[in-house]
Motif scaffolding. Sequence first.
Motif, PDB file in Angstrom:
ATOM      1  N   UNK A  17      -7.481  -9.382   2.255  1.00  0.00           N
ATOM      2  CA  UNK A  17      -8.438  -9.147   1.239  1.00  0.00           C
ATOM      3  C   UNK A  17      -8.389  -7.531   0.915  1.00  0.00           C
ATOM      4  N   UNK A  18      -7.892  -6.607   1.770  1.00  0.00           N
ATOM      5  CA  UNK A  18      -7.776  -5.241   1.369  1.00  0.00           C
ATOM      6  C   UNK A  18      -6.780  -5.107   0.486  1.00  0.00           C
ATOM      7  N   UNK A  19      -5.639  -5.878   0.735  1.00  0.00           N
ATOM      8  CA  UNK A  19      -4.335  -5.933   0.015  1.00  0.00           C
ATOM      9  C   UNK A  19      -4.918  -6.445  -1.415  1.00  0.00           C
ATOM     10  N   UNK A  20      -5.456  -7.579  -1.487  1.00  0.00           N
ATOM     11  CA  UNK A  20      -5.648  -8.002  -2.846  1.00  0.00           C
ATOM     12  C   UNK A  20      -6.300  -6.972  -3.644  1.00  0.00           C
ATOM     13  N   UNK A  21      -7.317  -6.219  -3.206  1.00  0.00           N
ATOM     14  CA  UNK A  21      -8.186  -5.340  -3.949  1.00  0.00           C
ATOM     15  C   UNK A  21      -7.573  -3.953  -4.410  1.00  0.00           C
ATOM     16  N   UNK A  22      -6.045  -3.936  -3.998  1.00  0.00           N
ATOM     17  CA  UNK A  22      -5.279  -2.811  -4.344  1.00  0.00           C
ATOM     18  C   UNK A  22      -4.513  -3.127  -5.826  1.00  0.00           C
ATOM     19  N   UNK A  23      -4.144  -2.168  -6.449  1.00  0.00           N
ATOM     20  CA  UNK A  23      -3.570  -2.360  -7.734  1.00  0.00           C
ATOM     21  C   UNK A  23      -2.145  -3.059  -7.367  1.00  0.00           C
ATOM     22  N   UNK A  24      -1.683  -3.597  -8.447  1.00  0.00           N
ATOM     23  CA  UNK A  24      -0.093  -4.101  -8.041  1.00  0.00           C
ATOM     24  C   UNK A  24      -0.134  -5.680  -8.668  1.00  0.00           C
ATOM     25  N   UNK A  25       1.035  -6.317  -8.302  1.00  0.00           N
ATOM     26  CA  UNK A  25       1.386  -7.469  -8.956  1.00  0.00           C
ATOM     27  C   UNK A  25       1.046  -8.582  -7.727  1.00  0.00           C
ATOM     28  N   UNK A  26       1.810  -9.750  -7.903  1.00  0.00           N
ATOM     29  CA  UNK A  26       1.372 -10.640  -7.034  1.00  0.00           C
ATOM     30  C   UNK A  26       1.912 -10.411  -5.640  1.00  0.00           C
TER      31      UNK A  26
END
Length: 185
Positions: free
Chosen positions: A107-116
């Motif tokens: 969940x936290x990783x999804x909230x960060x900026x970036x690609x897939x």
Amino acid sequence: MRKITAGFFHSVDGVVESPNLWQFDAFDDELGALLGETMSKIDTVLLGRVGFEEWAGYWPNAEADQDFAQFINNMPKYVASRTRSQADLSIWQNSTLIEGDVIEFARELKAREGGEIAVMGGISLARQLFFAGLLEELTLITHPVVAGKGKRMFEATDPVTRLELKRSSTTSKGNVVSVYGLKPE
């Protein structure tokens, strides 16, 4: 928000484990193009412990398939394991142990900026994220073969879960590429 995806080579009878044992000559140019397109969108990989151990034993020194070797070796990799330490992961560059709850980390990783974010080499991890509602796309590349034995993506104890087919195609060698998501309620 970033999306988490997973893709597996899949036999007609549902086996996703060790496709090198049953894939034979089914891999074709269309699959190569699809995987190249997919890799261009990914900037983070999640791995399960078993997948990490298998892949870390091969990809850092792989002589074949240099395009994928370069991609996966240079990619930031987060590893879900209850039995490995960060020091154990030093055998493969850019590998970091997920500390704490893997669902919360995702969940936290999804909230960060970036690609897939792609789940690779982690059947159990993909299942956990799928049933937690965090895996937006599950791609099954079904080869025209019955594998017979091996681990399947889903288990008899899994809950009934409705899916939505987002897209599908068939390659020249008869591989069926199906992309699923959870059906919105």
